[in-house]
Write a protein that holds these residues in place. Structure first.
Motif, PDB file in Angstrom:
ATOM      1  N   ALA A  41       3.274  -8.050  -2.931  1.00  0.00           N
ATOM      2  CA  ALA A  41       2.593  -9.173  -2.281  1.00  0.00           C
ATOM      3  C   ALA A  41       2.165  -8.792  -0.864  1.00  0.00           C
ATOM      4  CB  ALA A  41       3.499 -10.395  -2.269  1.00  0.00           C
ATOM      5  N   LYS A  42       3.049  -8.119  -0.150  1.00  0.00           N
ATOM      6  CA  LYS A  42       2.717  -7.673   1.214  1.00  0.00           C
ATOM      7  C   LYS A  42       1.641  -6.599   1.197  1.00  0.00           C
ATOM      8  CE  LYS A  42       7.105  -9.018   3.263  1.00  0.00           C
ATOM      9  NZ  LYS A  42       8.364  -8.570   3.872  1.00  0.00           N
ATOM     10  N   ASP A  43       1.662  -5.728   0.186  1.00  0.00           N
ATOM     11  CA  ASP A  43       0.595  -4.730   0.036  1.00  0.00           C
ATOM     12  C   ASP A  43      -0.749  -5.433  -0.178  1.00  0.00           C
ATOM     13  OD1 ASP A  43       2.497  -2.714   0.238  1.00  0.00           O
ATOM     14  OD2 ASP A  43       2.497  -2.258  -1.916  1.00  0.00           O
ATOM     15  N   GLY A  44      -0.741  -6.506  -0.965  1.00  0.00           N
ATOM     16  CA  GLY A  44      -1.961  -7.283  -1.183  1.00  0.00           C
ATOM     17  C   GLY A  44      -2.484  -7.887   0.111  1.00  0.00           C
ATOM     18  N   ILE A  45      -1.581  -8.319   0.955  1.00  0.00           N
ATOM     19  CA  ILE A  45      -1.994  -8.864   2.256  1.00  0.00           C
ATOM     20  C   ILE A  45      -2.675  -7.781   3.083  1.00  0.00           C
ATOM     21  CG2 ILE A  45      -1.124  -9.720   4.481  1.00  0.00           C
ATOM     22  CD1 ILE A  45       0.899 -11.396   2.817  1.00  0.00           C
TER      23      ILE A  45
END
Length: 122
Positions: A41-45
């Motif tokens: 999820a943080k990579d997506g951000i």
């Protein structure tokens, strides 16, 4: 329709993250960036922030996981599904969305073309 919050499931994919970035930037809306784990999820951000070349959307992007879906889907006006092009994955995620989303919430599936026949038959 008055959209106040968006859930983006599969937000760590390139298409998912970049689409979520547009919503966060131009809609100035909180977007739950939902992936299988918090790192994804943080990579997506990070993908989303790089795609609009501005850190200004970061505060609108909320990293979340599938385990958060029941809580998140009850708050969102718009739900976007962009998980992998895999019939079994899409089916299980879409059933969960169907059961958990709040009444009146809009729902959008991204990149379904390769699996369309399977969905017609189910």
């Amino acid at each position: 329709m008055n959209i106040k919050k968006v859930a983006f499931i599969g937000a760590n994919s390139a298409m998912g993250a970049k689409t979520a970035a547009i919503i966060a930037a131009f809609g100035d809306l909180p977007v739950f960036m939902i992936a299988r784990d918090i790192k994804k999820a943080k990579d997506g951000i990070e993908i989303a922030v790089r795609s609009v070349r501005s850190n200004s959307i970061r505060s609108n992007l909320i990293p979340s996981t599938y385990s958060d879906l029941p809580r998140i889907l009850k708050q969102c006006d718009w739900i976007v599904e962009a998980v992998a092009e895999n019939y079994e994955i899409k089916t299980s995620v879409n059933l969960l969305i169907k059961r958990q989303r709040r009444k009146g919430a809009s729902f959008l599936l991204l990149h379904l073309a390769s699996q369309l026949q399977n969905f017609r038959e189910s």
